[in-house]
Scaffold this active site. Structure first.
Site, short mmCIF file in Angstrom:
data_model
loop_
_atom_site.label_atom_id
_atom_site.label_comp_id
_atom_site.label_asym_id
_atom_site.label_seq_id
_atom_site.Cartn_x
_atom_site.Cartn_y
_atom_site.Cartn_z
N HIS A 1 -39.19 28.66 137.44
CA HIS A 1 -38.68 27.30 137.62
C HIS A 1 -39.59 26.46 138.52
O HIS A 1 -40.27 26.99 139.38
CB HIS A 1 -37.30 27.33 138.28
CG HIS A 1 -36.30 28.13 137.54
ND1 HIS A 1 -35.34 28.88 138.17
CD2 HIS A 1 -36.10 28.31 136.20
CE1 HIS A 1 -34.59 29.49 137.26
NE2 HIS A 1 -35.02 29.16 136.06
N LYS B 261 -41.42 25.92 148.71
CA LYS B 261 -40.33 26.84 149.05
C LYS B 261 -40.84 27.92 149.99
O LYS B 261 -41.98 28.37 149.89
CB LYS B 261 -39.78 27.51 147.79
CG LYS B 261 -39.18 26.55 146.80
CD LYS B 261 -38.74 27.28 145.54
CE LYS B 261 -38.15 26.30 144.54
NZ LYS B 261 -37.84 26.96 143.27
N TYR C 91 -33.82 30.81 150.12
CA TYR C 91 -35.04 30.00 150.15
C TYR C 91 -34.79 28.63 150.73
O TYR C 91 -33.74 28.04 150.56
CB TYR C 91 -35.72 29.93 148.79
CG TYR C 91 -34.88 29.49 147.61
CD1 TYR C 91 -35.03 28.23 147.07
CD2 TYR C 91 -33.99 30.36 147.01
CE1 TYR C 91 -34.31 27.83 145.97
CE2 TYR C 91 -33.26 29.97 145.90
CZ TYR C 91 -33.42 28.70 145.39
OH TYR C 91 -32.70 28.30 144.29
N LYS D 69 -30.36 29.39 129.52
CA LYS D 69 -31.28 28.29 129.84
C LYS D 69 -32.71 28.79 130.01
O LYS D 69 -33.66 28.17 129.53
CB LYS D 69 -30.79 27.60 131.12
CG LYS D 69 -31.58 26.37 131.51
CD LYS D 69 -30.92 25.67 132.67
CE LYS D 69 -31.54 26.13 133.97
NZ LYS D 69 -31.10 25.40 135.14
N ASP D 70 -32.87 29.93 130.69
CA ASP D 70 -34.22 30.46 130.93
C ASP D 70 -34.84 31.09 129.68
O ASP D 70 -36.05 31.18 129.56
CB ASP D 70 -34.20 31.48 132.07
CG ASP D 70 -34.03 30.81 133.43
OD1 ASP D 70 -34.04 29.56 133.50
OD2 ASP D 70 -33.89 31.54 134.43
#
Length: 181
Positions: A62, A72, A132, A169-170
């Site tokens: 992502h 991040k 994160y 979705k992935d």
């Protein structure tokens, strides 16, 4: 804290100094001044996220596009994951290359992933709590990704693909060559 730049410019592996005794352990997981000094940048984190996942859960790859891009700082609170940072900066000498780092509750290591990278991880332990920090707020319209099994990337996720648990979705993310960067 020890810091080592990975083969991808601006992406750093961080190893905290852990103090242990018969009571347990203590370590400073984040100090804004020390962090910025160690990586040679001025990063201000404004959002913290946490996920819980079971073994085989793969999240990624992502990223956020444009003005909503995010740097991040990632770590594992419980369990063990294989963390992946993929360079998607078109003008970078390492475009399309990735680094992988095992992050766990035992080693307490962290990975700093600058803007211009896609990020993902797979859970190697029975369960994992992943944390994160982000330097920009999430924006749904700016979210994007790259399919985890892009053959041109050749990422070794350390588990058999038949054992992966991947969101719908992935599973429909594009390959790097078709991604909107």
């Amino acid at each position: 804290m020890r810091v080592k730049e990975t083969k991808l410019k601006g992406c750093f592996a961080l190893e905290p100094k852990v103090f242990e005794d018969n009571r347990g352990y203590f370590f400073e997981s984040f100090n804004q001044n020390n962090f910025n000094k160690l990586i040679g940048q001025n990063i201000s984190f404004i959002q913290d996220n946490e996920s819980f996942s079971s073994k085989g859960v793969l999240r990624g790859l992502h990223y956020q596009r444009g003005e909503f891009a995010q740097a991040k700082l990632v770590r594992v609170i419980k369990g063990k994951v294989l963390d992946i940072a993929l360079d998607i900066r078109k003008d970078s000498e390492t475009f399309g290359q990735y680094v992988s780092l095992e992050l766990s509750e035992e080693n307490k290591n962290q990975l700093f992933i600058p803007r211009g990278f896609a990020h993902g991880f797979i859970v190697l332990s029975d369960t994992a709590i992943f944390s994160y920090k982000c330097d920009n707020f999430y924006n749904k319209e700016a979210e994007a990704g790259i399919i985890f099994n892009d053959k041109n990337l050749n990422i070794d996720w350390q588990l058999n693909e038949s054992d992966f648990i991947v969101s719908e979705k992935d599973l429909i993310l594009p390959k790097l060559e078709k991604a909107i960067l």
